[in-house]
Design a protein around this motif. Structure first.
Motif, PDB file in Angstrom:
ATOM      1  N   ARG A 409       0.718  -1.125   0.053  1.00 11.73           N
ATOM      2  CA  ARG A 409      -0.014   0.026  -0.131  1.00 11.73           C
ATOM      3  C   ARG A 409       0.936   1.313  -0.166  1.00 11.73           C
ATOM      4  O   ARG A 409       0.445   2.208  -0.807  1.00 11.73           O
ATOM      5  N   PRO A 410       2.000   1.368   0.889  1.00 11.34           N
ATOM      6  CA  PRO A 410       2.555   2.624   0.840  1.00 11.34           C
ATOM      7  C   PRO A 410       3.235   2.875  -0.424  1.00 11.34           C
ATOM      8  O   PRO A 410       3.483   3.991  -0.990  1.00 11.34           O
ATOM      9  N   SER A 411       3.832   1.552  -1.311  1.00 12.30           N
ATOM     10  CA  SER A 411       4.741   1.963  -2.179  1.00 12.30           C
ATOM     11  C   SER A 411       3.722   2.320  -3.444  1.00 12.30           C
ATOM     12  O   SER A 411       4.082   3.073  -4.144  1.00 12.30           O
ATOM     13  N   ALA A 412       2.597   1.679  -3.472  1.00 12.30           N
ATOM     14  CA  ALA A 412       1.551   2.046  -4.501  1.00 12.30           C
ATOM     15  C   ALA A 412       0.937   3.409  -4.491  1.00 12.30           C
ATOM     16  O   ALA A 412       0.980   4.135  -5.437  1.00 12.30           O
ATOM     17  N   ARG A 413       1.051   3.860  -3.045  1.00  9.48           N
ATOM     18  CA  ARG A 413       0.598   5.245  -2.895  1.00  9.48           C
ATOM     19  C   ARG A 413       1.577   6.377  -3.512  1.00  9.48           C
ATOM     20  O   ARG A 413       1.157   7.102  -4.206  1.00  9.48           O
ATOM     21  N   PHE A 414       2.917   5.937  -3.109  1.00 12.01           N
ATOM     22  CA  PHE A 414       3.909   6.734  -3.926  1.00 12.01           C
ATOM     23  C   PHE A 414       3.812   6.884  -5.381  1.00 12.01           C
ATOM     24  O   PHE A 414       4.188   7.837  -5.922  1.00 12.01           O
ATOM     25  N   LEU A 415       3.574   5.781  -6.023  1.00 14.56           N
ATOM     26  CA  LEU A 415       3.823   5.479  -7.517  1.00 14.56           C
ATOM     27  C   LEU A 415       2.381   6.158  -8.078  1.00 14.56           C
ATOM     28  O   LEU A 415       2.979   7.053  -9.023  1.00 14.56           O
ATOM     29  N   GLY A 450       4.181  -2.241 -11.327  1.00 15.25           N
ATOM     30  CA  GLY A 450       4.017  -2.198  -9.939  1.00 15.25           C
ATOM     31  C   GLY A 450       2.548  -1.716  -9.526  1.00 15.25           C
ATOM     32  O   GLY A 450       1.952  -2.428  -8.675  1.00 15.25           O
ATOM     33  N   LEU A 451       1.958  -0.737 -10.382  1.00 20.17           N
ATOM     34  CA  LEU A 451       0.698  -0.474  -9.985  1.00 20.17           C
ATOM     35  C   LEU A 451      -0.463  -1.520 -10.406  1.00 20.17           C
ATOM     36  O   LEU A 451      -1.259  -1.801  -9.556  1.00 20.17           O
ATOM     37  N   MET A 452      -0.147  -2.560 -11.371  1.00 17.73           N
ATOM     38  CA  MET A 452      -1.001  -3.675 -11.712  1.00 17.73           C
ATOM     39  C   MET A 452      -0.958  -4.450 -10.612  1.00 17.73           C
ATOM     40  O   MET A 452      -1.929  -5.267 -10.255  1.00 17.73           O
ATOM     41  N   ALA A 453       0.382  -4.688 -10.143  1.00 22.26           N
ATOM     42  CA  ALA A 453       0.504  -5.790  -8.946  1.00 22.26           C
ATOM     43  C   ALA A 453      -0.184  -5.255  -7.789  1.00 22.26           C
ATOM     44  O   ALA A 453      -0.999  -6.173  -7.016  1.00 22.26           O
ATOM     45  N   ALA A 454      -0.189  -4.159  -7.422  1.00 20.79           N
ATOM     46  CA  ALA A 454      -1.030  -3.612  -6.222  1.00 20.79           C
ATOM     47  C   ALA A 454      -2.475  -3.635  -6.695  1.00 20.79           C
ATOM     48  O   ALA A 454      -3.058  -4.026  -5.636  1.00 20.79           O
ATOM     49  N   ALA A 467      -8.202  -0.778  -5.269  1.00 22.46           N
ATOM     50  CA  ALA A 467      -7.709  -1.692  -6.566  1.00 22.46           C
ATOM     51  C   ALA A 467      -7.963  -0.637  -7.832  1.00 22.46           C
ATOM     52  O   ALA A 467      -7.490  -0.726  -8.640  1.00 22.46           O
ATOM     53  N   GLU A 468      -9.110   0.058  -7.701  1.00 25.24           N
ATOM     54  CA  GLU A 468      -9.727   0.549  -8.690  1.00 25.24           C
ATOM     55  C   GLU A 468      -8.702   1.852  -9.033  1.00 25.24           C
ATOM     56  O   GLU A 468      -8.558   2.210 -10.108  1.00 25.24           O
ATOM     57  N   ARG A 469      -8.190   2.400  -7.991  1.00 19.86           N
ATOM     58  CA  ARG A 469      -7.300   3.429  -8.286  1.00 19.86           C
ATOM     59  C   ARG A 469      -5.891   3.013  -8.631  1.00 19.86           C
ATOM     60  O   ARG A 469      -5.419   3.791  -9.427  1.00 19.86           O
ATOM     61  N   TYR A 470      -5.673   1.902  -8.306  1.00 18.99           N
ATOM     62  CA  TYR A 470      -4.267   1.528  -8.558  1.00 18.99           C
ATOM     63  C   TYR A 470      -4.297   0.925 -10.145  1.00 18.99           C
ATOM     64  O   TYR A 470      -3.514   1.579 -11.033  1.00 18.99           O
TER      65      TYR A 470
END
Length: 660
Positions: A409-415, A450-454, A467-470
């Motif tokens: 979650r924190p990594s995806a938020r940063f991306l 990375g975002l698709m993994a999240a 999931a929708e945001r990522y």
């Protein structure tokens, strides 16, 4: 000098060169601290009074390993004297000790008096200041120590313990080292030395005509005198020969616990696959940090080394290892990434094996003095991508859940946040080669992956809003790539863009092998016409047009550049770049015959491996000799990844052919 033999257990790593000399001893981490610093720890022999080091022209050396094992099987032959040394080395899979068995083979009809000399040249804590080396008469051992690092050396010739020994000063004033004292076949006894010191000792025995006798040499490593003696007692209780045999059995069973379908692959390719897995194991710390390379000679090039964990390298290595069925050894990699992730959600340039931040050349200000993040964004993104690959390979939902909140979650938020609002692309960061700052196709593809993994993790855990945001963020990246990183004029994707004022940018049309990321991280299909044109142009432009062959990193690559004839040699051939092109052919294959080209690339890699199976980073474009570091963990992992994918696709296409 490349390291032809590597031995390790996740805490202790020992590198041996082509002359069977120990050149690096890393402890207590793989990659940190190197207590030898690349200096040669010599091995020599006096045969009926005639002395020579194994590094001399008197000896023919054949370094190697036992098949599917991290126990070496090397030969040193002195044809003039009729003596062959069969040398087997192994680091215990659990305990911090090295065992060396030397079978002294007399190939003549004359009795031979053999004296073997062992030289120890340590720089404990990576400095020559304040070391002590001394002889312990109660146990017939030599000990080197400083503060909390102890190294105990011992040897026997059958039942004979060391008969001569000395310690002394090295590389200070006029002193070369105690190894010089050995060259007359005799050592002047000196029981202790302090400062910049080394030691040499010998064991002696008689080998009858056409007979074989055995010499055993050992090293135990610890943080106290009591610890190294406890290990020494354990070794003596079991026996050095049985210990080495048990080490061999362990590694054979470890590497063969999973197997790929051999399909049409040669024994040489399958052997290199297993050898690569074993070498990856030696470069992986017990704590999870995966080190890029531990060939300390690279320090002579730029006064730094590769003994760091780059999150990008680590992620790609961990993903390949998990897909090969060795997911247990890389689980701690993801735990460590979660621990060192910044509160903002990104990973730094690189890390030392103990988790501290490594050296960097990425500034925090740009040329205009404005602040910038000194990162390579692909490193953060690829850890997410690799973590999902790990889950797909294992189905370990509990492990995934344990790191979802702290890593995903924190990594995806940063991306999502580190996005250019007008271009729909990631903000500028440094490229994967750490040479330029901009917005690159590789980095953008990695962020998409990375975002698709999240997105996949969020879906797995029922967090549909996240999931929708990522997913929307990933699709935004893809649109931005199609608009800004695809060039209509050349009909292909480009390396990247550099921002100018007012959101204008300059295109970088340099052909770049890392654009394999377009299909590898799932942004586009390998059959997308734009990807096809890009990859075909890449293969044409970056092929090294010499008898060595292979694929360069990019046009006019300066790193270890050997010629300015860029039309013929756009750069030195890199093993990973050559394998990336093979990966594209594999993913496009529709029939078994389509796999011949990637098969050819795999054979090319095998052809340019060392006789020991070690893979370097890059090759000299005219001689094929290794350049830069060897082994490079990334090279071995990429070979494992591509061969594994080749086998899977071959099996599938073969079955389809039979079904028709």
């Amino acid at each position: 000098m490349p390291r032809h033999l590597v031995l390790g257990n996740g805490n202790l790593l020992i590198n041996i060169d082509q002359y069977l000399q120990i050149r690096d001893i890393y402890f207590p981490y793989v990659g940190q601290q190197n207590h030898v610093q690349g200096h040669a720890n010599r091995l020599g022999a006096s045969i009926n009074g005639s002395f020579s080091w194994l590094s001399s022209k008197d000896w023919e050396i054949e370094p190697g390993y036992h098949t599917d094992s991290l126990v070496t099987l090397s030969f040193a032959r002195n044809k003039k004297e009729g003596i062959c040394l069969k040398i087997e080395d192994g680091v215990h899979q659990r305990e911090n000790m090295l065992m060396r068995r030397i079978s002294v083979i007399n190939e003549t009809d004359e009795e031979k008096r053999i004296k073997l000399f062992f030289h120890q040249d340590l720089s404990i804590y990576e400095t020559e200041v304040g070391d002590t080396a001394y002889y312990d008469p109660h146990h017939s051992v030599i000990i080197h120590y400083k503060k909390n690092r102890y190294f105990l050396f011992h040897a026997t010739f059958e039942e004979n313990v060391m008969n001569q020994y000395t310690t002394g000063v090295k590389r200070f004033l006029s002193a070369e080292g105690t190894w010089k004292d050995a060259e007359d076949g005799h050592l002047q006894v000196n029981p202790i030395a302090q400062g910049s010191v080394d030691s040499t000792f010998s064991v002696e025995g008689i080998v009858g005509p056409y007979d074989t006798r055995h010499v055993y040499y050992s090293l135990t490593v610890g943080k106290s005198r009591e610890e190294v003696f406890a290990l020494f007692d354990y070794l003596m209780e079991i026996g050095p020969s049985l210990t080495l045999d048990k080490i061999d059995v362990y590694w054979r069973r470890w590497v063969n616990k999973t197997k790929i379908d051999p399909c049409n692959l040669s024994d040489e390719l399958l052997d290199l696959y297993n050898r690569s897995l074993l070498i990856i194991r030696t470069q992986t710390n017990e704590n999870g940090y995966i080190i890029a390379a531990n060939d300390s000679d690279i320090q002579h090039y730029n006064r730094d080394h590769y003994s760091y964990m780059w999150p990008r390298d680590g992620a790609l290595i961990a993903a390949a290892t998990a897909r090969a069925g060795f997911h247990g050894m890389v689980k701690n990699f993801y735990r460590r990434c979660a621990e060192v992730l910044t509160k903002e959600g990104y990973l730094h340039h690189k890390y030392n094996p103990d988790g501290s931040i490594g050296s960097s050349w990425h500034p925090m200000v740009d040329k205009d003095g404005s602040s910038q993040l000194p990162i390579q964004e692909d490193e953060t993104a690829l850890v997410l991508w690799a973590f999902w690959e790990h889950y797909k390979a294992t189905g370990d939902i509990e492990f995934a859940q344990s790191l979802y909140r702290s890593l995903v979650r924190p990594s995806a938020r940063f991306l999502l946040q580190y996005m250019h609002p007008e271009l729909d692309l990631p903000m500028p960061s440094y490229d994967l080669w750490e040479e330029r700052r901009g917005i690159f196709t590789f980095s953008s593809s990695a962020v998409y992956g990375g975002l698709m993994a999240a997105y996949s993790f969020a879906t797995l855990f029922g967090e549909d809003d996240r999931a929708e945001r990522y997913k929307n963020g990933a699709e935004r990246i893809k649109r931005g790539m199609e608009k800004h990183l695809y060039d209509e004029g050349t009909g292909r994707f480009i390396r990247g863009i550099y921002l100018l004022d007012d959101n204008a940018y300059k295109k970088d049309l340099t052909m770049e092998s890392s654009m394999y990321a377009l299909f590898s991280f799932g942004v586009f299909s390998a059959d997308d016409e734009r990807v096809i044109r890009t990859m075909r142009q890449m293969e044409e432009d970056l092929s090294v047009k010499s008898n060595v062959g292979g694929i360069a990193r990019y046009t006019n690559d300066y790193y270890f550049q050997q010629t300015h004839d860029v039309a013929r040699v756009p750069g030195n051939p890199w093993l990973i770049c050559t394998l990336w092109v093979a990966k594209w052919y594999i993913q496009r294959a529709k029939t078994v015959s389509d796999l011949e080209k990637p098969h050819e690339f795999l054979r090319w890699v095998q052809k340019h491996s060392f006789s020991t199976g070690v893979l370097p980073e890059q090759l000299h474009p005219f001689t094929g000799e290794a350049l830069s570091v060897a082994p490079l963990t990334w090279s071995h992992a990429t070979f494992v990844d591509v061969l594994n994918e080749y086998s899977t696709v071959y099996q599938k296409l073969s079955q389809n052919s039979l079904a028709r």
